[in-house]
Every structure is written in C-alpha cells, then in structure tokens.
Design an enzyme around this catalytic site. Structure first.
Site: not given
Lengths: 274, 274
Positions: B147-149, B167, B197
């Site tokens: 998730v995310c970075t 991302t 994201a």
C-alpha cells in the site's frame, strides 16, 4: 527532504494566503498581508493537546484513522493514554506502547478521544479508574469525542446525558441507557461532543475535526496527502446497503454485546455512578 | 460473548449456506449440504500465513487498515515482521511491537505485505537485509502486495519488473525506475501482485484481497462489521478532485521524495542489485 508535517504546514500557509487574494479579487495590502500571515501562522501551527485513550482489547483501526489525521496537524501534541506505560494489546492482537498514563496526562485537553472495541470496551467502561479519568478530563476538554463503541466509555463516565450521539450500528440500541439520543449518522456533532459511527467512520470523523480545529483547506490537505478517495469494492458497509441476511445475522450474533452495554448503563444509573 | 472473529465465522457459514439454497431455488439434498458445509468450513476457517513488514518510520495507517481486515479472517495467521523484536516507531511516532523477525518469519507466505512512508521507506528500500528478505519471501508468496509507497520497497527488491503497479499519487513517477508500469487506480492487480494507492487505499486494497482469499460474502461481512460506508466531508482525496492549488503545492513539496526514489531505482538497476 520534506516530511509529511512540512507539506501540511506549507499547504496551510500558501493555500490560505492564496485564498485571501482570490476571495478579494485584488492585491492585498502588504500590512494586511502581514497581519493575515500572523493569523495564518496561528492556524497553521496550532497548539492542540489531544489525549487518545487506549485500553486492553481496543480496536486499533478506531484509533489509527483519527490518529493519522490529528497527528498530522502541525503543532498538535497527541498523547496515547493508558493505565500504565506497558504496551497495550488491541482486540486483534497488536501491541501499542502508550506515551503517558491516566495520572500524568495533561489536565486541560483540546480533544479527549476514546476508540471502541467489544468486550474490552465494556471492561474499560466498568473500570472506575478509567471512568474517573474520562469524567474529569471530559469536564474541561474543548471537544469530547469517540469513534465506534468508544461512545459507551464516554456514556459510562456520564458525558453523554442529553446529547445526540452515534456509535457502531450494532451498538446504537445501547446509547439510550446512558442518557444519550442515538442518531444514525456517520459523524454526529452536538455542542462539544463529536462522535463517529463504527471503526472506519473514524476517518470521516477526524477530517471533520481537523476542519473545525484548523480550517477546511487544512483538512483537504490532510485528505489529499492520505489519498482519502474511497472506492470500496462492495456496497455492504452499512446495515441499509448490505445484504439483508448479513445484517440480520450480525445483529443476532451481536445481541449479547448490545444487551451487556444496556445493562451496564442501567446499573451505573441505578448506583448513581454515571 | 461472541467475538469479532466469531461473528465472521458465523456469517461466512450461514451466508454461504443460505446462498446455496437461494441460487438453486429448491431444497438442497442433505448429503450435498454436508459436502458443501465441509467446503464452506474450509472457506470460513482459512489458513493463510500473512507477513506484514514494519520498519522505522513506516506509516501506521498504511498498516492498520489492511491489518484490521486481514486479521479478521478466521484462521489467518498475521505476523508483524521487523529486523528485531524491539518496538518500531511509525512516521507519526507510534511504537508498535513486531511479532517476529526477518530471520524467523515463515518461509512460505500466502501474503507478503509492505506499508509505505516517506524517508523511512527509502531507508528500508536501501537496506540490504530488508531487500533480501522481501526478494526471498516474495519469490514464493502467493500474493506480493503493498500500500502507498510500500511499492518502492517491493521494487527495490526486484519484484515489480514488468508489472502494472500503483502507489501514492505523489510517488507514481518513481515506479518506472523500478521497471514497473504505473497505473492510476485505487487498487491494481497484475498476476499475483496487488498494490494499493496512498495510505487510506489500504482499506479498498484489503477488502479486495479478502474477497480473493475467501469470497465476496466474507469480504462484505468484514466491511459491514467495520461499517466501511465512507462519507468524506470534502472531495479532496485525489489530485483530480482536490483544489488545483493544493495538488500543485504538494507535488512541488514532495518533488525531492520522488526524485530520491527515482535515483534509488536507477542506482539499484546499475549495480544489478535489484
């Protein structure tokens, strides 16, 4: 490299500055801009004192949604408060370390916050030390708040008498036994009480709170940084939208919790301990 | 009193049983019902082995959204994995205790998951011990996820070459330097890679994953129990919906992070370490 907090500082400053010119539709005199910059610095920096209670078997996501948004506010001090400094185990087994104790928690709070849970929440609501803490800090806090069944802990401390309140949809029936008026909304604001519905409602709750403590632009900055643009893959998040069988099943299974919460409310009222 | 997990067990069982009769529009023969009950028990109980990496300055909400949903799956074992068993500090200062170490983490995983962050994520992506762990477990895991970075850590371990990936919107520009194809969606599935994201996308990501590991009814049960019926007070959660000035500001401020991530991808490729 810029940190998450730095982004938000810059955001709040520039946005509000830009907004000022935009609203006026003309150049802002230097002197007024400076004064406004001072005002904005105050808005941007803040100095909120926030206490978030954690207790054995609390629901971690009830806490970490609001924590993310509130702790992102530049200048805000956020305390995770528990009976001792020992790590506290969430209802799904995560160990989280408190930052202060009930005894050492600042006396005057901008926000008092209580996350929910199930059995652990009832235990916390019955705990005299926790109830005294919540009643004391809640008597002076600028905002008295909860997400999910955290409302039951507020109620047990006598803080919801005559207030409009929300909680997890499966616990709504227990609110009246704490003297509260149940309201079926995602986030309910009544005077200085702000309550959120179940678990994930903490995100909507906290953005609402950020906009009240700072301003809408700041809350939008926090929202964009956390990419809060929800796209649930199913439409089953509320008893109104979920398959009927699923709702009825959970309601049936959760009956004992709601009944135990109701009984607690009545017992506390009878003993005059609320 | 029933626990959160018990509700979900009951839900999965009854719902799927009811669904079977409903789809047929007739009574199900006893023998077939028993066989189906066995199948359902398998679906209901599960035996997933899930490893969620935590590292210095990870973003707690990236982890606790998915953790809530995945850990609610009856029979799933969820490990919080770090270099040592010492509590790990999140980017907003929360201390979370790991349950196992990189060395002791089970070798064969159903899900390998990496949460994001900013500076801490780049440090984790540069860390050889972490990179070796992710590359090894990722080579056999049934699902390789972030998730995310967190995607940058997967990328640094060479796990995203030729895959469609998402991302945080502010880090999309860095994905290509890890050989990935950036796709602007909330949740992206490409073969056994599932990426979410920014930050709060972890909720949509995890519900999608639960529906794949179990079934849609189970995911809907988890969604209803967590009352995931989002009502953000603002429409500023994506760069497309947020005020343009806000988006541009954050993009400008976050430039150094994206550039550092790009440089890391190029360095690792050059050194053949990815």
């Amino acid at each position: 490299m810029a940190t998450r907090r730095n982004f938000l500082v810059a955001t709040a400053t520039s946005l509000t500055g830009a907004a000022l010119s935009q609203v006026r539709g003309q150049e802002v005199p230097k002197e007024e801009e400076d004064r406004s910059a001072d005002d904005l610095h105050r808005v941007m920096m803040g100095n909120e004192t926030i206490a978030m209670l954690i207790y054995d078997r609390f629901t971690a996501l009830d806490l970490f949604g609001p924590h993310h948004f509130l702790r992102s506010m530049m200048g805000a001090k956020v305390h995770l408060v528990a009976k001792t400094l020992e790590p506290v185990k969430s209802d799904l087994g995560v160990l989280v370390t408190p930052t202060t104790t009930l005894a050492d928690c600042p006396k005057d709070l901008t926000i008092l916050f209580v996350p929910g849970g199930t059995e652990g929440t009832l235990a916390a609501a019955k705990d005299e030390e926790i109830r005294r803490f919540i009643a004391d800090r809640g008597s002076r806090a600028k905002w008295v708040t909860s997400v999910c069944t955290g409302a039951i802990v507020l109620g047990a401390a006598g803080l919801l008498m005559g207030y409009n309140v929300t909680t997890h949809w499966l616990a709504m029936g227990a609110l009246q036994s704490f003297g509260a008026n149940p309201v079926k909304e995602r986030v309910v604001i009544d005077r200085n009480r702000i309550t959120g519905a179940g678990v994930t409602a903490g995100l909507d709750f906290a953005l609402t709170l950020v906009s009240k403590l700072r301003n809408d632009a700041y809350a939008q900055g926090v929202q964009l940084m956390s990419e809060y643009d929800p796209r649930p893959p199913f439409h089953a998040g509320s008893p109104d939208s979920a398959p009927k069988g699923l709702t009825e099943m959970l309601r049936h299974m959760q009956g004992p919790f709601e009944n135990a919460a109701k009984a607690l409310g009545k017992d506390l009222a009878k003993d005059g301990m609320r």
